[in-house]
Design an enzyme around this catalytic site. Structure first.
Site, PDB file in Angstrom:
ATOM      1  N   ASP A   1       0.745  -1.322  -0.094  1.00 39.86           N
ATOM      2  CA  ASP A   1      -0.023  -0.111  -0.016  1.00 39.86           C
ATOM      3  C   ASP A   1       0.756   1.309  -0.031  1.00 39.86           C
ATOM      4  O   ASP A   1       0.416   2.321  -0.209  1.00 39.86           O
ATOM      5  CB  ASP A   1      -0.881   0.088   1.434  1.00 39.86           C
ATOM      6  CG  ASP A   1      -2.024  -0.651   1.145  1.00 39.86           C
ATOM      7  OD1 ASP A   1      -2.733  -0.556  -0.063  1.00 39.86           O
ATOM      8  OD2 ASP A   1      -2.734  -1.091   2.085  1.00 39.86           O
TER       9      ASP A   1
HETATM   10  C1  GLC Z   1      -0.791   2.668   5.988  1.00 34.75           C
HETATM   11  C2  GLC Z   1      -0.035   1.382   6.482  1.00 34.75           C
HETATM   12  C3  GLC Z   1      -0.144   0.232   5.537  1.00 34.75           C
HETATM   13  C4  GLC Z   1      -1.825   0.110   5.489  1.00 34.75           C
HETATM   14  C5  GLC Z   1      -2.179   1.166   4.937  1.00 34.75           C
HETATM   15  C6  GLC Z   1      -3.935   0.873   4.798  1.00 34.75           C
HETATM   16  O1  GLC Z   1      -0.371   3.003   4.653  1.00 34.75           O
HETATM   17  O2  GLC Z   1       1.366   1.873   6.447  1.00 34.75           O
HETATM   18  O3  GLC Z   1       0.451  -0.911   6.237  1.00 34.75           O
HETATM   19  O4  GLC Z   1      -1.418  -1.105   4.643  1.00 34.75           O
HETATM   20  O5  GLC Z   1      -2.298   2.557   5.668  1.00 34.75           O
HETATM   21  O6  GLC Z   1      -4.728   1.852   4.405  1.00 34.75           O
HETATM   22  C1  GLC Z   2      -1.799  -3.650   5.207  1.00 34.67           C
HETATM   23  C2  GLC Z   2      -2.750  -3.918   4.480  1.00 34.67           C
HETATM   24  C3  GLC Z   2      -2.891  -4.631   3.148  1.00 34.67           C
HETATM   25  C4  GLC Z   2      -1.448  -4.510   2.590  1.00 34.67           C
HETATM   26  C5  GLC Z   2      -0.262  -4.313   3.619  1.00 34.67           C
HETATM   27  C6  GLC Z   2       1.224  -4.012   3.004  1.00 34.67           C
HETATM   28  O1  GLC Z   2      -1.553  -5.126   6.095  1.00 34.67           O
HETATM   29  O2  GLC Z   2      -4.114  -4.186   5.311  1.00 34.67           O
HETATM   30  O3  GLC Z   2      -3.733  -4.462   2.392  1.00 34.67           O
HETATM   31  O4  GLC Z   2      -1.243  -5.368   1.426  1.00 34.67           O
HETATM   32  O5  GLC Z   2      -0.506  -3.565   4.861  1.00 34.67           O
HETATM   33  O6  GLC Z   2       1.125  -2.484   2.397  1.00 34.67           O
END
Ligand code: GLC
Ligand code: GLC
Length: 812
Positions: free
Chosen positions: A483
């Site tokens: 993400d």
């Molecule tokens: C933030 C977190 C990430 C997560 C995302 C969800 O970017 O660092 O881990 O997946 O929020 O919205």
């Molecule tokens: C968080 C989010 C997931 C994403 C991950 C890596 O766990 O929930 O959707 O893939 O972060 O960013």
């Protein structure tokens, strides 16, 4: 340092020191109605949706941590204490908190009084039961003043925290007998109320929080409790609460039981009132009656325990390593069910008001629980697919209460659609239910646009085909699985979300993680087409998969490992040419699992590079070297301090991808070494460093660049649970459902002698015995089913109700 111990026979973790490094929690409830409960009785309850139907109030990010819960207070001749240590924090002579399968039992003892509270949510019930046992362990008669306490939340948890100008005037309650009813907003648009009861006459009560505790006191020093005098307060606005007051006399050695019920009631519109402004209490009384004796409550506890024994018995391992057995047989499976129920909504790190259900997250969670509740997995798949768009892309999240796509967040995460192929094919292999492919499933919840579910999978596959970049690799969109790799964001505004802002048009940035995922799940799609006899579809898809493999080999290989991406300018990300972020885990995992270039040694090389550059004492970090400055062209990943989260933290979710890739190329030793590093039961002895629960996975462990490497955060709600379960059970221990049987192909540490697994699969029970006389890691030399040798590694599907013995011998 440990703060408790595992009791595997009881399937419990027993905490014996209340001052755990962080609250260690458990979940109650299995359908619709849920509670979170910490080892000191903190937490809250909600119905279905932690944002829109929060029953009791909780304060996230408070000082001290974990404030608000299901509290009891004992005033023993002026000496006040709580069985869970908090909130009063008086020293206890004995304390324990046993977190078990959907129940928690907290016991405290002080000055010759023992109080045991068992919290659970009976199956099929919208109520939490709190069974209290009080025992006089002293030689003298005890006269106790006993108080319960919860604080009502005004339903919408977000509004409850923000809209004080309204909320402090709306609270309403009713008290009748020993039951306190919470009816805020009932007279307008709500047709639900909550109640808190006890199965004994009370000698007083309170429903106004500040009258009960004194405006400037904390929960640890409520005036009513310390003075031993309930106020019998009636809440009008402000902060409604529910506290029962009971006077209890116990002769030496005497024991008394009480049952408290915290319930949620929905009534139909025409049946809301008993008389003017008096709510219809009949449905609540019916619930209360179900739990008004210890016998009835114990019978419900037994049902709950049977329910869990059955769920967990689908896959049972005897390995001789007690830590491994407890992960596989109990805690990892349990956590998978919790992620199924909660997705990413409510934990002690997720506030329950933020995220809905994730398209990608829920699809991945499914692979960890599909063997336990296949029927519910089916429903989940259809819910998820119903939020897909017609071009195959998807809303990134949807709301559990409405099951509709979340418009604010929208779509554009280009990895999303492919996860649907994973969840659906895993579901079919487990259940044999090909019928799901013929279900008519809408797009964007619009029934008029419905097609078969098979067509949804096809569109998932072709979404990638239709969205390729300059190198013939998949466009990344807002982000892929990571993400925080936001290659089109270019954000200079601190108030912007990296996930939803795309300041550049995304026609160039490409992802090798999606490329790997496309090949891996593309092959699954092809296999499915073949099983269905759709040979044209299979042949057509094969061309695209072959083209992707070629594109990865040509432009996605860096020499020693797979690249991670091409950025907006077409520059390499995750290459030895980069100054920071030279190598990333996700593309090694996905291209490795997909076997891209395995015949030319690419997977082996990539795995060796992971070992050399990403592995550390506590697990495999996400990338190296960590970013030390903000790269506007990379986005959020470079915002985190080095060693945390996506910036070179150990993101436990993706470690199993490497375990699987290693297992597939026969490196069982390495696969298991990686497994042990992040599996919580193996970290119990370093609980003081690890900080979070030693019985469940956390999302992230601080990496080698962090201030405190090895420190865990964000426990419970993470795709880590499902993926680690799949890695250990299907690839290391090697028992994996397939369309035509149970495939058995272990990849284990060579020093293991063998192990046994009992697996229920499509109605039959397989007793599997793996032996490893020549101490290899991988390679089945012979397989016998009920004494008959079979060719290959797949045990054919057995008739329902039968039991078979499978003997597997590893060797050259
Ligand atoms: C933030 C977190 C990430 C997560 C995302 C969800 O970017 O660092 O881990 O997946 O929020 O919205
Ligand atoms: C968080 C989010 C997931 C994403 C991950 C890596 O766990 O929930 O959707 O893939 O972060 O960013």
């Amino acid at each position: 340092m440990k703060f408790g111990h595992f009791d595997d026979k009881a399937k419990e973790y027993v905490i014996t020191n209340p001052k755990t490094p962080y609250p260690w929690i458990n979940y109650l409830g299995n359908e619709d109605f849920f509670s979170l409960i910490s080892n000191t009785a903190g937490g809250y309850t909600f119905y279905k949706d932690a944002k829109f139907r929060r029953l009791t109030r909780y304060r996230y990010n408070n000082v001290p941590v974990d404030n608000g819960g299901k509290y009891f207070y004992i005033n023993d001749g002026g000496d006040v204490w709580s069985p869970g240590w908090k909130p009063v924090k008086a020293d206890l002579d004995n304390y324990s908190c046993a977190h078990g399968m959907s129940y928690t039992r907290i016991t405290g003892e002080r000055n010759g009084v023992e109080a045991e509270v068992t919290y659970f949510i009976p199956l099929g019930t919208w109520a939490e039961v709190q069974k209290v046992k009080l025992k006089n362990t002293s030689g003298a008669t005890k006269k106790l003043k006993f108080f319960s306490f919860i604080e009502w939340c005004l339903w919408n948890a977000e509004d409850d925290m923000q809209n004080l100008q309204r909320n402090l005037s709306t609270g309403e309650v009713e008290v009748e007998g020993s039951v306190i009813y919470h009816k805020t907003e009932f007279k307008e648009r709500r047709n639900h109320y909550a109640f808190f009861s006890v199965n004994a006459p009370i000698q007083g009560f309170d429903t106004d929080r500040d009258t009960w505790k004194g405006t400037y006191n904390d929960f640890d020093r409520p005036d009513a409790v310390f003075e031993g005098e309930p106020r019998n307060s009636e809440a009008h606005g402000w902060s409604p609460c529910a506290s029962h007051y009971l006077e209890i006399e116990l002769a030496p050695g005497e024991e008394k039981d009480l049952t408290f019920v915290l319930g949620y009631i929905e009534v139909d519109k025409d049946n809301k009132w008993e008389s003017k402004n008096v709510i219809n209490k009949n449905p609540a009384k019916a619930v209360i009656e179900r739990f008004d004796t210890v016998e009835k409550v114990d019978a419900e506890l037994k049902k709950l325990s049977d329910y869990w024994s059955k769920l967990l018995s689908t896959y049972e391992l005897t390995s001789g390593d007690e830590k491994l057995d407890r992960m596989v047989n109990i805690w990892n499976q349990y956590q998978c069910m919790v992620t199924f129920n909660m997705s990413r909504s409510a934990s002690f790190f997720e506030t329950g008001i933020g995220r809905g259900m994730g398209f990608r997250d829920s699809s991945q969670d499914l692979i960890g629980f599909v063997h336990q509740v296949p029927e519910r997995a089916r429903e989940r798949i259809i819910d998820i697919a119903s939020t897909q768009f017609e071009d195959g892309s998807a809303y990134h999240q949807y709301q559990p209460l409405t099951k509709r796509g979340n418009h604010t967040l929208g779509g554009g995460f280009n990895d999303d659609p492919l996860w649907l192929i994973l969840s659906t094919t895993d579901y079919i292999k487990e259940s044999g239910d090909m019928g799901i492919l013929d279900e008519m499933v809408p797009y964007d919840n619009d029934e008029s646009k419905a097609t078969t579910h098979f067509e949804h999978l096809k569109r998932s596959f072709y979404f990638t085909v239709n969205n390729l970049g300059p190198h013939g690799l998949p466009l990344i969109g807002r982000a892929d699985w990571n993400d925080c790799l936001n290659l089109n964001c270019f954000s200079e505004d601190p108030n912007e979300s990296f996930q939803t802002t795309g300041n550049k048009k995304g026609f160039t940035a490409e992802s090798l993680m999606i490329a790997g995922s496309f090949v891996l799940y593309g092959k699954e799609f092809i296999k499915l087409c073949q099983v269905l006899g759709k040979d044209d579809d299979a042949a057509e898809a094969q061309k695209h998969v072959d083209a992707m493999i070629e594109a990865v080999k040509k432009d996605g290989w860096d020499g020693e490992w797979y690249l991670r991406a091409y950025d907006y300018y077409g520059k390499k990300v995750g290459s030895s040419e980069n100054e920071e972020g030279k190598i990333f885990i996700e593309s090694q995992g996905f291209c490795g699992m997909a076997g891209i270039g395995v015949e030319d040694g690419l997977v082996h090389k990539s795995m060796d590079s992971v070992k050399e550059h990403l592995d550390c004492e506590y697990g495999i970090v996400l990338q190296q070297p960590a970013f030390t400055k903000y790269y506007i062209e990379y986005g959020e990943i470079s915002t985190y301090p080095a060693g945390y989260k996506e910036n070179a933290g150990i993101f436990c979710h993706n470690n199993p991808w490497i375990m699987i890739a290693e297992a597939q190329i026969g490196n069982g030793d390495r696969a298991f070494e990686y497994y042990r590093k992040v599996a919580p039961a193996y970290l119990e002895e370093i609980s003081d460093l690890h900080k979070v629960e030693p019985y469940v996975y956390c999302q992230m462990i601080a990496g080698k660049d962090a201030f405190k490497p090895g420190e865990g955060k964000n426990s419970w709600l993470t795709g880590t649970a499902a993926w680690n379960y799949v890695a250990i059970t299907q690839y290391i221990l090697g028992v994996k459902p397939d369309y035509n049987g149970l495939s058995i192909n272990p990849s284990i540490p060579s020093k293991w002698d063998g192990y046994k697994i009992t697996r229920r699969f499509r109605g039959a029970t397989y007793h599997i015995e793996v032996s490893n006389p020549s101490h290899v890691s991988n390679g089945v030399s012979s397989m016998e089913v009920d004494g008959k040798t079979i060719e290959g590694c797949i045990v054919p599907i057995q008739p329902e109700g039968t039991e078979v013995t499978v003997k597997v011998t590893l060797g050259k």
